[in-house]
Scaffold this motif. Structure first.
Motif, PDB file in Angstrom:
ATOM      1  N   ARG A 185      41.388  50.649  49.910  1.00  0.00           N
ATOM      2  CA  ARG A 185      40.320  49.622  50.857  1.00  0.00           C
ATOM      3  C   ARG A 185      40.104  48.579  49.693  1.00  0.00           C
ATOM      4  O   ARG A 185      39.501  48.817  48.581  1.00  0.00           O
ATOM      5  CB  ARG A 185      39.068  50.234  50.912  1.00  0.00           C
ATOM      6  CG  ARG A 185      39.271  51.242  52.308  1.00  0.00           C
ATOM      7  CD  ARG A 185      38.060  52.117  52.945  1.00  0.00           C
ATOM      8  NE  ARG A 185      37.171  50.981  53.252  1.00  0.00           N
ATOM      9  CZ  ARG A 185      35.712  50.623  52.745  1.00  0.00           C
ATOM     10  NH1 ARG A 185      35.481  51.213  51.747  1.00  0.00           N
ATOM     11  NH2 ARG A 185      35.113  49.790  53.466  1.00  0.00           N
ATOM     12  N   PHE A 186      40.086  47.232  50.013  1.00  0.00           N
ATOM     13  CA  PHE A 186      39.784  46.152  49.242  1.00  0.00           C
ATOM     14  C   PHE A 186      38.397  45.799  49.768  1.00  0.00           C
ATOM     15  O   PHE A 186      38.062  45.241  50.805  1.00  0.00           O
ATOM     16  CB  PHE A 186      40.786  45.075  49.629  1.00  0.00           C
ATOM     17  CG  PHE A 186      41.997  45.719  49.121  1.00  0.00           C
ATOM     18  CD1 PHE A 186      42.474  45.236  47.621  1.00  0.00           C
ATOM     19  CD2 PHE A 186      42.878  46.104  49.735  1.00  0.00           C
ATOM     20  CE1 PHE A 186      43.750  45.520  47.225  1.00  0.00           C
ATOM     21  CE2 PHE A 186      43.937  46.664  49.457  1.00  0.00           C
ATOM     22  CZ  PHE A 186      44.756  46.343  48.102  1.00  0.00           C
ATOM     23  N   LEU A 187      37.462  45.975  48.733  1.00  0.00           N
ATOM     24  CA  LEU A 187      36.185  45.615  49.016  1.00  0.00           C
ATOM     25  C   LEU A 187      35.553  44.266  49.031  1.00  0.00           C
ATOM     26  O   LEU A 187      34.608  43.874  49.862  1.00  0.00           O
ATOM     27  CB  LEU A 187      35.128  46.704  48.100  1.00  0.00           C
ATOM     28  CG  LEU A 187      35.398  48.034  48.249  1.00  0.00           C
ATOM     29  CD1 LEU A 187      34.540  48.813  47.323  1.00  0.00           C
ATOM     30  CD2 LEU A 187      35.152  48.892  49.687  1.00  0.00           C
ATOM     31  N   SER A 188      36.266  43.631  48.142  1.00  0.00           N
ATOM     32  CA  SER A 188      35.769  42.172  48.104  1.00  0.00           C
ATOM     33  C   SER A 188      36.811  41.261  47.004  1.00  0.00           C
ATOM     34  O   SER A 188      37.607  42.065  46.248  1.00  0.00           O
ATOM     35  CB  SER A 188      34.461  42.066  47.375  1.00  0.00           C
ATOM     36  OG  SER A 188      34.480  42.388  45.901  1.00  0.00           O
ATOM     37  N   VAL A 189      36.879  39.906  47.317  1.00  0.00           N
ATOM     38  CA  VAL A 189      37.775  39.392  46.423  1.00  0.00           C
ATOM     39  C   VAL A 189      37.076  37.971  46.051  1.00  0.00           C
ATOM     40  O   VAL A 189      36.650  37.404  47.086  1.00  0.00           O
ATOM     41  CB  VAL A 189      39.340  38.629  47.148  1.00  0.00           C
ATOM     42  CG1 VAL A 189      39.952  37.935  46.068  1.00  0.00           C
ATOM     43  CG2 VAL A 189      39.899  40.130  47.671  1.00  0.00           C
ATOM     44  N   LYS A 190      36.716  37.761  44.823  1.00  0.00           N
ATOM     45  CA  LYS A 190      36.011  36.932  44.369  1.00  0.00           C
ATOM     46  C   LYS A 190      36.738  35.540  43.507  1.00  0.00           C
ATOM     47  O   LYS A 190      37.004  35.791  42.556  1.00  0.00           O
ATOM     48  CB  LYS A 190      34.714  37.287  43.743  1.00  0.00           C
ATOM     49  CG  LYS A 190      33.791  38.220  44.371  1.00  0.00           C
ATOM     50  CD  LYS A 190      32.919  38.899  43.284  1.00  0.00           C
ATOM     51  CE  LYS A 190      32.180  39.859  44.085  1.00  0.00           C
ATOM     52  NZ  LYS A 190      31.148  40.570  43.123  1.00  0.00           N
ATOM     53  N   PRO A 191      37.251  34.691  44.206  1.00  0.00           N
ATOM     54  CA  PRO A 191      37.947  33.806  43.782  1.00  0.00           C
ATOM     55  C   PRO A 191      36.960  32.472  42.876  1.00  0.00           C
ATOM     56  O   PRO A 191      35.853  32.544  43.435  1.00  0.00           O
ATOM     57  CB  PRO A 191      38.756  32.758  44.699  1.00  0.00           C
ATOM     58  CG  PRO A 191      37.883  33.109  45.837  1.00  0.00           C
ATOM     59  CD  PRO A 191      37.072  34.286  45.794  1.00  0.00           C
ATOM     60  N   GLU A 192      37.324  32.144  41.721  1.00  0.00           N
ATOM     61  CA  GLU A 192      36.785  30.854  40.821  1.00  0.00           C
ATOM     62  C   GLU A 192      37.641  30.079  40.268  1.00  0.00           C
ATOM     63  O   GLU A 192      38.556  30.369  39.757  1.00  0.00           O
ATOM     64  CB  GLU A 192      35.895  31.774  39.968  1.00  0.00           C
ATOM     65  CG  GLU A 192      34.712  30.945  39.236  1.00  0.00           C
ATOM     66  CD  GLU A 192      34.068  31.630  38.252  1.00  0.00           C
ATOM     67  OE1 GLU A 192      33.008  31.015  37.621  1.00  0.00           O
ATOM     68  OE2 GLU A 192      34.340  32.556  37.676  1.00  0.00           O
ATOM     69  N   MET A 193      37.222  28.859  40.285  1.00  0.00           N
ATOM     70  CA  MET A 193      38.026  27.726  39.638  1.00  0.00           C
ATOM     71  C   MET A 193      36.999  26.984  38.988  1.00  0.00           C
ATOM     72  O   MET A 193      36.361  26.256  39.707  1.00  0.00           O
ATOM     73  CB  MET A 193      38.865  27.090  40.740  1.00  0.00           C
ATOM     74  CG  MET A 193      39.984  26.184  39.686  1.00  0.00           C
ATOM     75  SD  MET A 193      41.460  25.812  40.858  1.00  0.00           S
ATOM     76  CE  MET A 193      42.509  25.040  39.329  1.00  0.00           C
ATOM     77  N   VAL A 194      37.129  26.792  37.446  1.00  0.00           N
ATOM     78  CA  VAL A 194      36.527  26.017  36.902  1.00  0.00           C
ATOM     79  C   VAL A 194      37.524  24.944  36.183  1.00  0.00           C
ATOM     80  O   VAL A 194      38.117  25.492  35.309  1.00  0.00           O
ATOM     81  CB  VAL A 194      35.446  26.427  35.899  1.00  0.00           C
ATOM     82  CG1 VAL A 194      34.825  25.524  35.003  1.00  0.00           C
ATOM     83  CG2 VAL A 194      34.640  27.448  36.616  1.00  0.00           C
ATOM     84  N   ASP A 195      37.485  23.677  36.323  1.00  0.00           N
ATOM     85  CA  ASP A 195      38.401  23.010  35.755  1.00  0.00           C
ATOM     86  C   ASP A 195      39.780  23.257  36.064  1.00  0.00           C
ATOM     87  O   ASP A 195      40.202  23.412  37.404  1.00  0.00           O
ATOM     88  CB  ASP A 195      38.183  22.476  34.409  1.00  0.00           C
ATOM     89  CG  ASP A 195      37.041  21.786  33.923  1.00  0.00           C
ATOM     90  OD1 ASP A 195      36.501  20.960  34.994  1.00  0.00           O
ATOM     91  OD2 ASP A 195      36.373  22.235  33.154  1.00  0.00           O
ATOM     92  N   ASP A 196      40.649  23.584  35.235  1.00  0.00           N
ATOM     93  CA  ASP A 196      41.877  23.971  35.511  1.00  0.00           C
ATOM     94  C   ASP A 196      42.062  25.728  35.441  1.00  0.00           C
ATOM     95  O   ASP A 196      43.285  26.232  35.214  1.00  0.00           O
ATOM     96  CB  ASP A 196      43.111  23.359  34.661  1.00  0.00           C
ATOM     97  CG  ASP A 196      42.767  23.529  33.230  1.00  0.00           C
ATOM     98  OD1 ASP A 196      41.833  24.344  32.667  1.00  0.00           O
ATOM     99  OD2 ASP A 196      43.722  23.311  32.284  1.00  0.00           O
ATOM    100  N   LEU A 197      40.768  26.548  35.201  1.00  0.00           N
ATOM    101  CA  LEU A 197      40.859  27.878  34.923  1.00  0.00           C
ATOM    102  C   LEU A 197      40.483  28.405  36.233  1.00  0.00           C
ATOM    103  O   LEU A 197      39.568  28.286  36.788  1.00  0.00           O
ATOM    104  CB  LEU A 197      39.847  28.143  33.808  1.00  0.00           C
ATOM    105  CG  LEU A 197      39.688  29.872  33.562  1.00  0.00           C
ATOM    106  CD1 LEU A 197      40.974  30.376  32.917  1.00  0.00           C
ATOM    107  CD2 LEU A 197      38.396  29.956  32.537  1.00  0.00           C
ATOM    108  N   PHE A 198      41.746  29.454  36.511  1.00  0.00           N
ATOM    109  CA  PHE A 198      41.586  30.050  38.023  1.00  0.00           C
ATOM    110  C   PHE A 198      41.442  31.674  37.720  1.00  0.00           C
ATOM    111  O   PHE A 198      41.943  31.951  36.942  1.00  0.00           O
ATOM    112  CB  PHE A 198      42.775  29.919  38.929  1.00  0.00           C
ATOM    113  CG  PHE A 198      42.602  30.278  40.331  1.00  0.00           C
ATOM    114  CD1 PHE A 198      41.564  29.974  41.001  1.00  0.00           C
ATOM    115  CD2 PHE A 198      43.452  31.527  40.569  1.00  0.00           C
ATOM    116  CE1 PHE A 198      41.413  30.429  42.140  1.00  0.00           C
ATOM    117  CE2 PHE A 198      43.299  31.996  41.861  1.00  0.00           C
ATOM    118  CZ  PHE A 198      42.239  31.718  42.611  1.00  0.00           C
TER     119      PHE A 198
END
Length: 247
Positions: A101-114
């Motif tokens: 079970r996939f509980l959460s997915v948290k994407p984040e992008m700061v400048d060119d860092l993903f």
């Protein structure tokens, strides 16, 4: 969580991300736009809904059946204070990934860092296979070969995947894992070359103090996972534009 379990899950998740080129994804796979308000929840639902498709295996993506997941062989060495040794496992099968079970997915992008932080929950995993091992556990000298099985319950793993986007390619630099296991039971057929009494005593000790043993070998496992999975995920993302994977 075992190396083979984590590898099987990553194979399927990477395949979900492929949405361009000569590949065609099953109709069950959804894509999510980065600028949408529900990007995080959309990614979680997309992975969860498509999971049964990938568990069944996708030969066109070189993805084998994931439950049970088969590994031909894997070797491991570790040393930590009063514990150490090496083990070669063969004909390894991992059961239980279908219940992930996939509980959460948290994407984040700061400048060119993903970065993606993904929380996964698996009720139970069973791993079995053949082994050859030698080493020591406190005053116990270990050495033998035979059959093994390991069952783990209430697994929770956080994946921390990060890297820079260069020329519209996500170059994964680290794939860090933070696994926790609620309970574990371990069985080996012969750890002392035929001495059944010592084998039973060692199994009692291992199953009583498995949290200490697990914590001792976890840094080595984490380092190995990071190196292998970083290279593995780059096999996919080096060929797929970032703007296509995450439109």
């Amino acid at each position: 969580m075992s190396f083979h379990t984590v590898r099987a899950v990553v194979i399927a998740l990477c395949a979900i991300a492929i949405v361009a080129g000569d590949y065609q994804l099953p109709a069950t796979v959804k894509t999510c736009k980065r600028d949408s308000d529900d990007f995080s929840s959309c990614l979680r639902l997309a992975i969860q809904e498509a999971w049964p498709t990938f568990v069944s295996g996708l030969p066109e993506f070189d993805i084998p059946v994931l439950d049970p997941y088969y590994t031909e062989s894997h070797s491991m060495e570790f040393e930590n204070g009063q514990q150490g040794g090496k083990m070669l496992a063969t004909d390894i099968r991992t059961y239980g990934l279908a219940k992930a079970r996939f509980l959460s997915v948290k994407p984040e992008m700061v400048d060119d860092l993903f970065r993606l932080e993904i929380d996964v929950e698996i009720p139970k995993i069973l791993i079995d296979g053949n082994y050859k091992a030698e080493g020591y556990l406190a005053s116990f000298r270990v050495g033998g070969k035979g059959f093994f099985n390991i069952s783990m319950e209430d697994l929770r793993v956080t994946w921390d995947i990060s890297g820079h986007v260069v020329n519209d390619i996500w170059v994964v630099e680290h794939f860090k894992l933070s696994p926790t296991v609620g309970n574990m039971k371990i069985w080996f057929s012969d750890l002392f070359n035929g001495n059944n009494e010592l084998n039973r005593a060692a199994l009692v000790f291992i199953n009583e103090y498995w949290p200490l043993i697990y914590r001792a070998i976890l840094p080595k496992l984490t380092e190995s996972w990071d190196t292998y999975l970083t290279e593995f995920t780059n096999r996919f993302f080096s060929k797929i534009p970032f703007s296509t994977v995450f439109p």
